[in-house]
Each structure stands twice: as structure tokens, then as C-alpha cells.
Enzyme design. Structure first.
Site, PDB file in Angstrom:
ATOM      1  N   HIS A   1      12.369  89.284  50.429  1.00  0.00           N
ATOM      2  CA  HIS A   1      11.769  88.003  50.807  1.00  0.00           C
ATOM      3  C   HIS A   1      12.130  86.880  49.838  1.00  0.00           C
ATOM      4  O   HIS A   1      12.268  85.733  50.251  1.00  0.00           O
ATOM      5  CB  HIS A   1      10.258  88.160  51.021  1.00  0.00           C
TER       6      HIS A   1
ATOM      7  N   GLU B   1       6.264 103.353  42.613  1.00  0.00           N
ATOM      8  CA  GLU B   1       5.295 102.262  42.475  1.00  0.00           C
ATOM      9  C   GLU B   1       4.551 101.991  43.778  1.00  0.00           C
ATOM     10  O   GLU B   1       4.343 100.839  44.150  1.00  0.00           O
ATOM     11  CB  GLU B   1       6.022 100.989  42.011  1.00  0.00           C
TER      12      GLU B   1
ATOM     13  N   HIS C   1      11.293 103.752  45.891  1.00  0.00           N
ATOM     14  CA  HIS C   1      10.836 102.885  44.809  1.00  0.00           C
ATOM     15  C   HIS C   1       9.350 102.582  44.936  1.00  0.00           C
ATOM     16  O   HIS C   1       8.585 102.779  44.016  1.00  0.00           O
ATOM     17  CB  HIS C   1      11.634 101.573  44.760  1.00  0.00           C
TER      18      HIS C   1
HETATM   19 CO    CO Z   1      11.953  99.715  39.555  1.00  0.00          CO
END
Ligand code: CO
Length: 296
Positions: A124, A211, A181
Site C-alpha cells: 500500500h 509477525e 512474514h
Molecule cells: Co521482517
């Protein structure tokens, strides 16, 4: 009086000439009479690991083979990685710098292809840069291609490509755990959606994030439910960089390998990024092809 009229006519003619020349050179500068020049800008997150270069080289080679007449440029969205590599003498462009350069090189049509996995924060941010260049009017057309996962067809092709990554030695009762990720961005839901579709084919395949959900604690509990004894860990990232080497396969106590090993699960690791496999590269390039088709 006659004299004044003649001067007035001459003056109007001169003004007309200035306007005619002025407007044509104005139009020329603004591209309407520019010769069509198509370029590709490939945009990756970037990696400071030398081992990651094979992924970028594979995409670069395939893009140049598919469109031999179209110049290919690269940019990296991670400022931290650009900064780190600049310290090693490698200057890499941000998307904005690469696009300014392409504007200067008189490109008229630019296909910007995201090499991200999902349309998360990095994608984005890139959209905003592309939008800014679009409104500045340097190019007749500038279009951003989707990341790996956008359409349902992408999801299905990605499931196929993930299964192609699984080593032949893996036995049916052994788990396969892909490390994505993950992100705070709403697009994080793509990982669980992809896992759902992968598990329709093989219930022992899991997809998590460093994450984001599903986290390694979630996956660990699911492996325990299925009484899994062995797991294969693979990165679901374009490059086998820092996350794959350390967070997935590293020896530190908080790596996925260490956490699962501690839970009594024997782990095998594979250190190869998705962009090293043609199945994934073909999906990114299909999005690039969609963009280039708009320029005909
Ligand atoms: Co990373």
C-alpha cells in the site's frame, strides 16, 4: 492609421506564431507527442542476505526472457535494507527514486510490479508512490501489478506451488510448516485463508507468520493435537533471508526450529525462498503481464 493597423496585424501574427510554437513544445514536453517507451519496474522488499540474490536474479531473468524488448528496473521498499546495503557500497533505488529516473529517461508507460506476497503495508505504501507519479503526469500510463496473493486463482496456484516446494523425502504423517512474514495489516488474513485451502488437500500442512496469526504457539498446539513427531520447516517468503535463517531455522531459543524441537518434534529445514521456484515467479509475472496488456 494604416500604419498602425499593419503593425497590429504583424503583431497578431507574431503572437499567433508564439502560441503555435509554444503550445506544440508544451504538448511535446507533456508527452502527447513522445515516442512510446514501455518500462518495467520490479519492486521487492529487499534483503541484506547475499543468499537472497538468487531469488531476485531468478525473477529478473524470467522477466527479461518474457519481454526481451522492455527494459527492467529494480527498486526496494525497505529503507533499512537500502541503508544497510549502501554501507556495503551497494546503492539500491527506492520506488520513488527509480520512477524519477524512469521519468527522466522519457519512459511513457511504466508497469510497476510488486514482488510482495500479500497486499500489506509495503504494497500500500508502493500504491501511494505510484499514485503520486500518476498525478504528476510524467507518464502517459503507470500501473501497479498485484502482489503474489490477490485473486482466488492466485490462491489456488500458490497452493500448488507450495506443495511443489515440499521435499520428496517428507512422509505423509510428517507436518509441513511454512513460515510467512505476517503483518499488523488487515491483509494478514490471507495466510490463514491460504492454510485453509492447503489443508483441504493435506491436513498436515500449516502456514504461520513471524509477525502475525497463525503464530508458532498456535501451530505448536495444532501439531500436538495431531501428535506430529516430525516437521519440515520452509519459508513462505520470496527470499530465504534473515527470517528464514534465524527466526525459522536458527539455533537461538526463540526460533521455530528450537521451539518445536523443545516440544519433542524433530525438525528438518529447507532454506529456499519462494522466488527461487518457477511456480511462484509465474504468478508474479502473470500479474505483470496483465499490466503490460493495458499498454497495447
Ligand atoms: Co521482517
Amino acid at each position: 492609421m494604416k500604419h498602425v493597423l499593419r503593425r497590429w496585424i504583424v503583431g497578431m501574427l507574431a503572437l499567433g506564431l508564439v502560441l503555435a510554437f509554444g503550445s506544440s513544445s508544451f504538448a511535446h514536453q507533456h508527452g502527447t507527442h513522445k515516442e512510446k517507451k514501455v518500462g518495467i519496474l520490479l519492486v521487492a522488499f529487499g534483503s541484506s542476505e547475499a543468499s537472497a540474490q538468487v531469488s531476485f536474479e531468478n525473477i529478473d531473468r524470467k522477466a527479461k526472457a518474457a519481454w526481451p524488448d522492455v527494459p527492467v528496473y529494480w527498486a526496494y521498499t525497505s529503507r533499512i535494507i537500502r541503508h544497510k546495503l549502501a554501507g556495503q557500497g551497494k546503492t539500491l533505488d527506492s520506488p520513488a527514486v527509480a520512477l524519477a529516473h524512469m521519468a527522466d529517461q522519457q519512459f511513457t508507460h511504466v508497469a510497476v510490479q510488486s514482488l510482495h506476497t500479500i497486499a500489506g503495508a509495503e504494497y500500500h505504501d508502493l500504491r501511494r508512490v505510484v499514485g503520486a507519479f500518476k498525478s504528476m503526469g510524467y507518464f502517459q500510463s503507470i500501473i501497479l501489478g498485484y502482489p503474489l496473493l490477490a485473486t482466488q486463482a492466485d490462491m489456488e496456484k500458490t497452493v500448488d506451488a507450495l506443495f511443489d516446494m515440499i521435499p520428496a523425502d517428507r512422509k505423509k504423517e510428517e507436518a509441513v510448516v511454512f513460515m510467512g512474514h505476517g503483518t499488523h495489516h488487515p491483509s494478514n488474513a490471507f495466510y490463514a485463508a491460504l492454510m485453509f485451502q492447503a489443508q483441504r488437500r493435506d491436513p498436515h500442512v500449516f502456514i504461520g507468520g513471524v509477525e502475525g496469526y497463525p503464530e508458532i504457539a498456535d501451530i505448536q498446539s495444532w501439531l500436538a493435537e495431531k501428535k506430529v513427531k516430525t516437521a519440515w520447516l520452509l519459508p513462505f517468503m520470496s527470499v530465504a533471508g534473515d527470517h528464514a535463517k534465524n527466526d525459522m531455522a536458527g539455533d537461538e531459543a526463540d526460533s521455530w526450529k528450537s521451539i518445536l524441537s523443545e516440544a519433542g518434534i524433530h525438525c528438518h529445514t529447507v532454506l529456499k525462498g519462494t522466488a527461487e521456484y518457477d511456480g511462484f515467479v509465474d504468478i508474479w509475472l502473470s500479474h505483470l503481464e496483465d499490466v503490460l496488456n493495458h499498454f497495447h
